[in-house]
Design a protein around this motif. Sequence first.
Motif, PDB file in Angstrom:
ATOM      1  N   GLY A 129       0.809  -1.206   0.000  1.00  0.00           N
ATOM      2  CA  GLY A 129       0.000   0.000   0.000  1.00  0.00           C
ATOM      3  C   GLY A 129       0.845   1.260   0.000  1.00  0.00           C
ATOM      4  O   GLY A 129       2.037   1.249   0.342  1.00  0.00           O
ATOM      5  N   MET A 130       0.207   2.359  -0.387  1.00  0.00           N
ATOM      6  CA  MET A 130       0.853   3.660  -0.451  1.00  0.00           C
ATOM      7  C   MET A 130       0.859   4.318   0.927  1.00  0.00           C
ATOM      8  O   MET A 130      -0.138   4.291   1.637  1.00  0.00           O
ATOM      9  N   GLN A 131       1.995   4.920   1.275  1.00  0.00           N
ATOM     10  CA  GLN A 131       2.124   5.613   2.551  1.00  0.00           C
ATOM     11  C   GLN A 131       3.083   6.789   2.393  1.00  0.00           C
ATOM     12  O   GLN A 131       3.909   6.809   1.484  1.00  0.00           O
ATOM     13  N   THR A 132       2.956   7.744   3.306  1.00  0.00           N
ATOM     14  CA  THR A 132       3.907   8.841   3.379  1.00  0.00           C
ATOM     15  C   THR A 132       4.829   8.609   4.558  1.00  0.00           C
ATOM     16  O   THR A 132       4.365   8.355   5.678  1.00  0.00           O
ATOM     17  N   ALA A 133       6.129   8.676   4.318  1.00  0.00           N
ATOM     18  CA  ALA A 133       7.121   8.548   5.381  1.00  0.00           C
ATOM     19  C   ALA A 133       7.372   9.938   5.960  1.00  0.00           C
ATOM     20  O   ALA A 133       8.018  10.774   5.321  1.00  0.00           O
ATOM     21  N   ASP A 134       6.828  10.196   7.157  1.00  0.00           N
ATOM     22  CA  ASP A 134       7.016  11.500   7.793  1.00  0.00           C
ATOM     23  C   ASP A 134       8.357  11.510   8.532  1.00  0.00           C
ATOM     24  O   ASP A 134       8.426  11.387   9.761  1.00  0.00           O
TER      25      ASP A 134
END
Length: 465
Positions: free
Chosen positions: A374-379
């Motif tokens: 799945g797509m995620q944002t790495a903060d």
Amino acid sequence: MNPTDKNAITESVSCPAVFIAAPASGQGKTTITAALARLLRNQGKVVRVFKTGPDYLDPQVLAQASGQPVDQLDLWMAGETYCRRRLFEAARSADVILVEGAMGIFDGEPSSADLAARFGLPMLIVMDVKGMAQTAAALVSGIANFRDDVSVVGLLANACASARHRELIELALPKDVPLLAALPRDSSLALPERHLGLVQASEVQEDLELRFEAGAKALASEALAEALMRLPPVVFEAPFEDPFVELPSMAGITVGVARDPAFSFVYQANLDLLQQMGAELCYFSPIADSCLPECDALWLPGGYPELYASSLAGNRSMKAALLGFFAADKPILAECGGLLYCLETLTDYNDQTHEMLGLLPGEGAMRGRRGCQGMQTADLPEGPVRAHAHHRSISQGTPEPITHGRRQRHPAPGEPIYRARRLTASYLHLFFPNNPTAVARLFSPEPQLQTCDQSDSRSLSDAVE
């Protein structure tokens, strides 16, 4: 392209192009795209192929088939401007463009259909028609009429059993969606697979060549290439470039990139960006090399360390070199397979446990075909970078993460992100062009954390090249 050139804002170029999609995964999209690319290449045409979504393995195969580099296109991870730029640049040098979809045509947000609609790409539907006849026509008709902004130009019936089977499908199709080709069930055309998808092209090059040529011959008998080349060319507009935005500088920084059969999941766009920012790249093999190259930062990308765990464990000189690099507080980015390599142990599919680097506490283990994706944002502390996860392993006994990936839509925490000294490790595969500034900070010999709000994720879509 010079972003200060006024013509860059209004320039457009036309090129024959087709989007190869399917109603579901496993219909033969990559097999057909590779065969068509090889057929067009054999006809003397320059073929540029793109893959929808964050796939690593299909582009390797498609690059070998076409003889040209293959970029990933994703409206969420990469952004519309980035995708527009890549298509525009390809159209300026190619005779034809092929874009392979992902999953089913309308699956995901954004979907393959969204990408095709955004850039006006006509769709060829690939469908495995085993066990159905007129129903295949009904499904294609439904697909063609599901959205007004999607143009379906024809069907390729895959795994067609006989001439009569073909006839039944063809007679039932609507007149505006012709049967452009039908291929028989033939195991010699199918591409080899393993647990994360296709087998890496580098492992089976000679076998792939035989399959490409067999597929090209089958499509040549159907005159599919000629039919697609007769379609009206697609007009690709140049992306708007902001002349006031500059990429951060990585001049004087050398990044060592792990590259061998165990670590090969690398976006070419990531390598291109590092070089555009001025970084020097050098490559090394954790399997075969005894020492690291001279470098200021390391990147351990994903791949198949579980298949080469014994060799990785046995290369003690390389392990010592990596431990020394880590102890010197030099930046290391470890993604997915790179994360597994950084743990204390890795248990493979044969339940054999191997000693890994031990840069992070924890044990990794493979766990069958079910996995996370799945797509995620790495903060990251350096800034947010869009990314994706796709793995068939678990990690246990790991330290407290500094944060978790932020899922595209679901509120649950995503993949844990670990940091020890200058090591950043996670299952996430980062797409560097989404935030060049954060990436430059991540690889900088000196820690450079962001001072701006994390919502400010200026991507290469908004930056000059």
